[in-house]
Motif scaffolding. Structure first.
Motif, PDB file in Angstrom:
ATOM      1  N   LEU A 119       6.900  12.886 -10.392  1.00  0.00           N
ATOM      2  CA  LEU A 119       6.370  14.325 -11.090  1.00  0.00           C
ATOM      3  C   LEU A 119       5.316  13.756 -11.513  1.00  0.00           C
ATOM      4  O   LEU A 119       5.452  12.956 -12.663  1.00  0.00           O
ATOM      5  CB  LEU A 119       7.551  14.706 -11.703  1.00  0.00           C
ATOM      6  CG  LEU A 119       6.957  16.443 -12.229  1.00  0.00           C
ATOM      7  CD1 LEU A 119       6.754  17.186 -11.129  1.00  0.00           C
ATOM      8  CD2 LEU A 119       8.238  16.920 -13.102  1.00  0.00           C
ATOM      9  N   GLU A 120       4.175  14.286 -11.117  1.00  0.00           N
ATOM     10  CA  GLU A 120       2.722  14.014 -11.807  1.00  0.00           C
ATOM     11  C   GLU A 120       2.575  14.893 -12.914  1.00  0.00           C
ATOM     12  O   GLU A 120       3.266  15.990 -13.203  1.00  0.00           O
ATOM     13  CB  GLU A 120       1.926  14.271 -10.650  1.00  0.00           C
ATOM     14  CG  GLU A 120       1.754  13.174  -9.705  1.00  0.00           C
ATOM     15  CD  GLU A 120       1.850  11.879  -9.942  1.00  0.00           C
ATOM     16  OE1 GLU A 120       0.860  11.407 -10.809  1.00  0.00           O
ATOM     17  OE2 GLU A 120       2.742  11.053  -9.561  1.00  0.00           O
ATOM     18  N   GLU A 121       1.527  14.439 -13.656  1.00  0.00           N
ATOM     19  CA  GLU A 121       1.316  15.413 -14.883  1.00  0.00           C
ATOM     20  C   GLU A 121       1.014  16.812 -14.620  1.00  0.00           C
ATOM     21  O   GLU A 121       1.312  17.725 -15.369  1.00  0.00           O
ATOM     22  CB  GLU A 121       0.110  14.908 -15.579  1.00  0.00           C
ATOM     23  CG  GLU A 121       0.468  13.666 -16.316  1.00  0.00           C
ATOM     24  CD  GLU A 121      -0.663  12.974 -17.023  1.00  0.00           C
ATOM     25  OE1 GLU A 121      -1.893  13.760 -17.389  1.00  0.00           O
ATOM     26  OE2 GLU A 121      -0.718  11.772 -17.305  1.00  0.00           O
ATOM     27  N   GLU A 122       0.451  17.064 -13.541  1.00  0.00           N
ATOM     28  CA  GLU A 122      -0.136  18.501 -13.072  1.00  0.00           C
ATOM     29  C   GLU A 122       1.249  19.483 -12.557  1.00  0.00           C
ATOM     30  O   GLU A 122       1.057  20.365 -12.055  1.00  0.00           O
ATOM     31  CB  GLU A 122      -1.160  18.132 -11.698  1.00  0.00           C
ATOM     32  CG  GLU A 122      -2.336  17.403 -12.025  1.00  0.00           C
ATOM     33  CD  GLU A 122      -2.075  16.005 -11.789  1.00  0.00           C
ATOM     34  OE1 GLU A 122      -1.279  15.601 -11.126  1.00  0.00           O
ATOM     35  OE2 GLU A 122      -2.781  15.094 -12.631  1.00  0.00           O
ATOM     36  N   GLY A 123       2.347  18.844 -12.694  1.00  0.00           N
ATOM     37  CA  GLY A 123       3.487  19.495 -12.184  1.00  0.00           C
ATOM     38  C   GLY A 123       3.496  19.448 -10.687  1.00  0.00           C
ATOM     39  O   GLY A 123       4.619  20.237 -10.187  1.00  0.00           O
ATOM     40  N   GLU A 124       3.044  18.514 -10.132  1.00  0.00           N
ATOM     41  CA  GLU A 124       3.439  18.483  -8.592  1.00  0.00           C
ATOM     42  C   GLU A 124       3.826  16.868  -8.431  1.00  0.00           C
ATOM     43  O   GLU A 124       3.884  16.050  -9.111  1.00  0.00           O
ATOM     44  CB  GLU A 124       1.845  18.380  -7.719  1.00  0.00           C
ATOM     45  CG  GLU A 124       1.040  19.680  -8.155  1.00  0.00           C
ATOM     46  CD  GLU A 124      -0.199  19.577  -7.056  1.00  0.00           C
ATOM     47  OE1 GLU A 124      -0.349  18.969  -6.464  1.00  0.00           O
ATOM     48  OE2 GLU A 124      -1.014  20.576  -7.425  1.00  0.00           O
ATOM     49  N   TYR A 125       4.735  17.083  -7.224  1.00  0.00           N
ATOM     50  CA  TYR A 125       5.396  15.898  -6.841  1.00  0.00           C
ATOM     51  C   TYR A 125       4.578  14.924  -5.922  1.00  0.00           C
ATOM     52  O   TYR A 125       3.587  15.491  -5.410  1.00  0.00           O
ATOM     53  CB  TYR A 125       6.512  16.054  -5.900  1.00  0.00           C
ATOM     54  CG  TYR A 125       7.885  16.853  -6.845  1.00  0.00           C
ATOM     55  CD1 TYR A 125       8.448  15.857  -7.412  1.00  0.00           C
ATOM     56  CD2 TYR A 125       8.017  18.332  -7.108  1.00  0.00           C
ATOM     57  CE1 TYR A 125       9.699  16.437  -8.300  1.00  0.00           C
ATOM     58  CE2 TYR A 125       8.885  18.720  -7.748  1.00  0.00           C
ATOM     59  CZ  TYR A 125       9.809  17.693  -8.332  1.00  0.00           C
ATOM     60  OH  TYR A 125      10.779  18.182  -9.186  1.00  0.00           O
ATOM     61  N   MET A 162       0.846  -1.189  -0.009  1.00  0.00           N
ATOM     62  CA  MET A 162       0.115  -0.001   0.015  1.00  0.00           C
ATOM     63  C   MET A 162       0.959   1.312   0.149  1.00  0.00           C
ATOM     64  O   MET A 162       1.829   1.324   0.639  1.00  0.00           O
ATOM     65  CB  MET A 162      -0.942  -0.130   1.325  1.00  0.00           C
ATOM     66  CG  MET A 162      -1.729   1.199   1.557  1.00  0.00           C
ATOM     67  SD  MET A 162      -2.852   0.873   2.854  1.00  0.00           S
ATOM     68  CE  MET A 162      -2.950   2.546   3.615  1.00  0.00           C
ATOM     69  N   ALA A 163       0.687   2.216  -0.610  1.00  0.00           N
ATOM     70  CA  ALA A 163       1.354   3.450  -0.690  1.00  0.00           C
ATOM     71  C   ALA A 163       0.679   4.511   0.276  1.00  0.00           C
ATOM     72  O   ALA A 163      -0.547   4.507   0.256  1.00  0.00           O
ATOM     73  CB  ALA A 163       1.427   3.915  -2.407  1.00  0.00           C
ATOM     74  N   GLU A 164       1.542   5.325   0.584  1.00  0.00           N
ATOM     75  CA  GLU A 164       0.887   6.182   1.692  1.00  0.00           C
ATOM     76  C   GLU A 164       1.105   7.658   1.229  1.00  0.00           C
ATOM     77  O   GLU A 164       2.561   7.830   1.091  1.00  0.00           O
ATOM     78  CB  GLU A 164       1.256   6.100   3.176  1.00  0.00           C
ATOM     79  CG  GLU A 164       0.653   4.790   3.672  1.00  0.00           C
ATOM     80  CD  GLU A 164       0.958   4.645   5.046  1.00  0.00           C
ATOM     81  OE1 GLU A 164       1.334   5.689   5.811  1.00  0.00           O
ATOM     82  OE2 GLU A 164       0.772   3.602   5.573  1.00  0.00           O
ATOM     83  N   GLU A 165       0.441   8.563   1.009  1.00  0.00           N
ATOM     84  CA  GLU A 165       0.946   9.930   0.420  1.00  0.00           C
ATOM     85  C   GLU A 165       1.371  10.622   1.687  1.00  0.00           C
ATOM     86  O   GLU A 165       0.697  10.676   2.855  1.00  0.00           O
ATOM     87  CB  GLU A 165      -0.064  10.433  -0.337  1.00  0.00           C
ATOM     88  CG  GLU A 165      -0.408   9.778  -1.558  1.00  0.00           C
ATOM     89  CD  GLU A 165      -1.669  10.417  -2.456  1.00  0.00           C
ATOM     90  OE1 GLU A 165      -1.475  11.869  -2.510  1.00  0.00           O
ATOM     91  OE2 GLU A 165      -2.399   9.952  -3.006  1.00  0.00           O
ATOM     92  N   ARG A 166       2.312  11.394   1.506  1.00  0.00           N
ATOM     93  CA  ARG A 166       3.065  12.471   2.540  1.00  0.00           C
ATOM     94  C   ARG A 166       3.357  13.661   1.707  1.00  0.00           C
ATOM     95  O   ARG A 166       3.436  13.641   0.351  1.00  0.00           O
ATOM     96  CB  ARG A 166       4.269  11.766   3.013  1.00  0.00           C
ATOM     97  CG  ARG A 166       3.972  10.394   3.835  1.00  0.00           C
ATOM     98  CD  ARG A 166       3.805  10.658   5.372  1.00  0.00           C
ATOM     99  NE  ARG A 166       4.023   9.284   5.781  1.00  0.00           N
ATOM    100  CZ  ARG A 166       2.972   8.975   6.754  1.00  0.00           C
ATOM    101  NH1 ARG A 166       2.036   9.739   7.052  1.00  0.00           N
ATOM    102  NH2 ARG A 166       3.182   7.832   7.249  1.00  0.00           N
ATOM    103  N   SER A 167       3.413  14.764   2.293  1.00  0.00           N
ATOM    104  CA  SER A 167       3.793  15.969   1.714  1.00  0.00           C
ATOM    105  C   SER A 167       5.212  15.863   1.352  1.00  0.00           C
ATOM    106  O   SER A 167       5.978  15.221   2.051  1.00  0.00           O
ATOM    107  CB  SER A 167       3.432  17.194   2.428  1.00  0.00           C
ATOM    108  OG  SER A 167       4.617  17.434   3.255  1.00  0.00           O
ATOM    109  N   ILE A 168       5.334  16.190   0.084  1.00  0.00           N
ATOM    110  CA  ILE A 168       6.916  16.240  -0.414  1.00  0.00           C
ATOM    111  C   ILE A 168       7.813  16.965   0.626  1.00  0.00           C
ATOM    112  O   ILE A 168       8.952  16.546   0.776  1.00  0.00           O
ATOM    113  CB  ILE A 168       6.969  16.624  -1.673  1.00  0.00           C
ATOM    114  CG1 ILE A 168       8.530  16.656  -2.455  1.00  0.00           C
ATOM    115  CG2 ILE A 168       6.728  18.096  -1.944  1.00  0.00           C
ATOM    116  CD1 ILE A 168       8.613  15.154  -2.766  1.00  0.00           C
ATOM    117  N   GLU A 169       7.439  17.877   1.345  1.00  0.00           N
ATOM    118  CA  GLU A 169       8.492  18.650   1.962  1.00  0.00           C
ATOM    119  C   GLU A 169       8.721  17.890   3.369  1.00  0.00           C
ATOM    120  O   GLU A 169       9.781  17.863   3.865  1.00  0.00           O
ATOM    121  CB  GLU A 169       7.669  20.040   2.449  1.00  0.00           C
ATOM    122  CG  GLU A 169       7.581  20.910   1.203  1.00  0.00           C
ATOM    123  CD  GLU A 169       6.181  20.976   0.465  1.00  0.00           C
ATOM    124  OE1 GLU A 169       5.467  20.044   0.787  1.00  0.00           O
ATOM    125  OE2 GLU A 169       6.473  21.545  -0.673  1.00  0.00           O
TER     126      GLU A 169
END
Length: 117
Positions: free
Chosen positions: A87-93, A1-8
């Protein structure tokens, strides 16, 4: 499972050299704070501060062991297998932290990513 965290958050945590040394050491085998201090040539307070930060981001887990003399102590181990920054299509990490124990969830997520609706 992947968990999302802020890149910072992830980069700040793993960007610290001492935290990376601790993660590298415990990825080989679980260690106590005292062992980490000796192996990484860090003070014990520094080890505990970094472990606290790593635990806040769920990158480290601990287990309590009982020594032969009856004293209790904790050993620390890595709580993830890999981290992927993309790096996603929207230009966000996007940051994904993968954990071995969730292999069925990881497969499901990979399947979903390969077969978007």
């Amino acid at each position: 499972m992947a968990e999302e965290r802020s890149i910072e958050e992830v980069l700040d945590t793993i960007g610290d050299e001492n935290a990376r040394e601790i993660l590298a050491a415990i990825s080989i085998e679980p260690r106590s704070a005292k062992e980490l201090a000796e192996e990484c040539d860090l003070s014990l307070p520094t080890v505990y501060r970094r472990i606290e930060i790593l635990e806040e981001h769920d990158l480290v887990k601990d287990r309590t062991l009982v020594a032969d003399d009856g004293n209790h102590y904790k050993i620390y181990e890595s709580n993830f297998d890999s981290t992927v920054i993309s790096l996603e299509e929207e230009g966000e990490y996007r940051v994904r932290i993968y954990r071995e124990e969730n292999l069925p969830d990881r497969f499901s997520q990979l399947w979903d990513e390969l077969n978007p609706e």
